[in-house]
Design a protein around this motif. Structure first.
Motif, PDB file in Angstrom:
ATOM      1  N   UNK A  34       0.856  -1.207   0.212  1.00  0.00           N
ATOM      2  CA  UNK A  34       0.037  -0.050   0.082  1.00  0.00           C
ATOM      3  C   UNK A  34       0.841   1.056  -0.147  1.00  0.00           C
ATOM      4  N   UNK A  35       1.924   1.285   0.873  1.00  0.00           N
ATOM      5  CA  UNK A  35       2.831   2.378   0.950  1.00  0.00           C
ATOM      6  C   UNK A  35       3.627   2.532  -0.549  1.00  0.00           C
ATOM      7  N   UNK A  36       4.032   1.293  -1.037  1.00  0.00           N
ATOM      8  CA  UNK A  36       4.749   1.451  -2.270  1.00  0.00           C
ATOM      9  C   UNK A  36       3.919   2.211  -3.353  1.00  0.00           C
ATOM     10  N   UNK A  37       2.546   1.711  -3.512  1.00  0.00           N
ATOM     11  CA  UNK A  37       1.473   2.270  -4.517  1.00  0.00           C
ATOM     12  C   UNK A  37       1.515   3.887  -4.134  1.00  0.00           C
ATOM     13  N   UNK A  38       1.158   4.281  -2.950  1.00  0.00           N
ATOM     14  CA  UNK A  38       1.081   5.551  -2.672  1.00  0.00           C
ATOM     15  C   UNK A  38       2.198   6.448  -3.200  1.00  0.00           C
ATOM     16  N   UNK A  39       3.370   5.792  -2.844  1.00  0.00           N
ATOM     17  CA  UNK A  39       4.581   6.546  -3.344  1.00  0.00           C
ATOM     18  C   UNK A  39       4.678   6.541  -4.760  1.00  0.00           C
ATOM     19  N   UNK A  40       4.290   5.491  -5.404  1.00  0.00           N
ATOM     20  CA  UNK A  40       4.295   5.713  -6.949  1.00  0.00           C
ATOM     21  C   UNK A  40       3.281   6.841  -7.484  1.00  0.00           C
ATOM     22  N   UNK A  41       1.980   6.839  -6.824  1.00  0.00           N
ATOM     23  CA  UNK A  41       1.338   7.960  -7.218  1.00  0.00           C
ATOM     24  C   UNK A  41       1.467   9.155  -6.667  1.00  0.00           C
ATOM     25  N   UNK A  42       2.320   9.415  -5.702  1.00  0.00           N
ATOM     26  CA  UNK A  42       2.942  10.876  -5.436  1.00  0.00           C
ATOM     27  C   UNK A  42       4.130  11.153  -6.555  1.00  0.00           C
ATOM     28  N   UNK A  43       4.578  10.124  -7.078  1.00  0.00           N
ATOM     29  CA  UNK A  43       5.919  10.281  -8.191  1.00  0.00           C
ATOM     30  C   UNK A  43       5.163  10.689  -9.245  1.00  0.00           C
ATOM     31  N   UNK A  44       4.027  10.091  -9.780  1.00  0.00           N
ATOM     32  CA  UNK A  44       3.340  10.107 -10.864  1.00  0.00           C
ATOM     33  C   UNK A  44       2.692  11.748 -10.824  1.00  0.00           C
ATOM     34  N   UNK A  45       2.101  12.058  -9.713  1.00  0.00           N
ATOM     35  CA  UNK A  45       1.687  13.591  -9.600  1.00  0.00           C
ATOM     36  C   UNK A  45       2.803  14.553  -9.616  1.00  0.00           C
ATOM     37  N   UNK A  46       3.922  14.383  -9.163  1.00  0.00           N
ATOM     38  CA  UNK A  46       5.134  15.251  -9.129  1.00  0.00           C
ATOM     39  C   UNK A  46       5.480  15.558 -10.607  1.00  0.00           C
ATOM     40  N   UNK A  47       5.788  14.267 -11.182  1.00  0.00           N
ATOM     41  CA  UNK A  47       6.251  14.377 -12.630  1.00  0.00           C
ATOM     42  C   UNK A  47       5.230  15.017 -13.627  1.00  0.00           C
ATOM     43  N   UNK A  48       3.710  14.772 -13.394  1.00  0.00           N
ATOM     44  CA  UNK A  48       3.043  15.529 -14.093  1.00  0.00           C
ATOM     45  C   UNK A  48       2.872  16.807 -13.703  1.00  0.00           C
ATOM     46  N   UNK A  49       3.158  17.409 -12.582  1.00  0.00           N
ATOM     47  CA  UNK A  49       3.094  18.742 -12.131  1.00  0.00           C
ATOM     48  C   UNK A  49       4.478  19.307 -13.006  1.00  0.00           C
ATOM     49  N   UNK A  50       5.605  18.747 -12.745  1.00  0.00           N
ATOM     50  CA  UNK A  50       6.909  19.134 -13.565  1.00  0.00           C
ATOM     51  C   UNK A  50       6.711  19.495 -14.985  1.00  0.00           C
ATOM     52  N   UNK A  51       5.991  18.472 -15.699  1.00  0.00           N
ATOM     53  CA  UNK A  51       5.882  18.448 -17.070  1.00  0.00           C
ATOM     54  C   UNK A  51       5.048  19.548 -17.343  1.00  0.00           C
ATOM     55  N   UNK A  52       3.872  19.753 -16.584  1.00  0.00           N
ATOM     56  CA  UNK A  52       2.970  21.045 -16.764  1.00  0.00           C
ATOM     57  C   UNK A  52       3.822  22.390 -16.650  1.00  0.00           C
ATOM     58  N   UNK A  53       4.607  22.455 -15.702  1.00  0.00           N
ATOM     59  CA  UNK A  53       5.530  23.559 -15.362  1.00  0.00           C
ATOM     60  C   UNK A  53       6.431  23.741 -16.659  1.00  0.00           C
ATOM     61  N   UNK A  54       7.065  22.852 -17.267  1.00  0.00           N
ATOM     62  CA  UNK A  54       7.972  22.891 -18.208  1.00  0.00           C
ATOM     63  C   UNK A  54       7.161  23.317 -19.429  1.00  0.00           C
ATOM     64  N   UNK A  55       6.048  22.826 -19.570  1.00  0.00           N
ATOM     65  CA  UNK A  55       5.314  23.155 -20.838  1.00  0.00           C
ATOM     66  C   UNK A  55       4.781  24.647 -20.843  1.00  0.00           C
ATOM     67  N   UNK A  56       4.473  25.189 -19.587  1.00  0.00           N
ATOM     68  CA  UNK A  56       4.069  26.490 -19.284  1.00  0.00           C
ATOM     69  C   UNK A  56       5.270  27.491 -19.741  1.00  0.00           C
TER      70      UNK A  56
END
Length: 94
Positions: A34-56
């Protein structure tokens, strides 16, 4: 054949394993998963945020470049227009 044990007040959330070590091991594995899945979810959110900021930022840089490019083209066209007008005037005088 083994006759299964029947629980009067069965709760599907509760584990009825009599071996405490195995039960504890399974509980820790489940918690780890469960913790591993949560960590992966957070990493995906962070990657998505970084990608949006780079695109902006890229869009901002592109917009700045485009406005600078348009300004330079307009300036060159106005200079060419002035030169063409002067040439036409000179030609008209001759």
């Amino acid at each position: 054949t083994a006759i299964p044990k029947f629980e009067e007040n069965f709760n599907p959330d509760k584990h009825y394993d009599p071996d405490r070590e195995r039960a504890e091991s399974n509980r820790l594995k489940k918690e780890y998963k469960r913790e591993k899945k949560g960590a992966i979810r957070e990493l995906r959110k962070d990657a998505s945020f970084i990608a949006r900021e780079k695109l902006r930022e890229k869009k901002e840089r592109d917009a700045e470049y485009e406005s600078k490019y348009r300004r330079l083209v307009a300036e060159i066209q106005s200079q060419e227009g002035r030169a063409a007008n002067e040439y036409e005037r000179e030609r008209g005088r001759k």
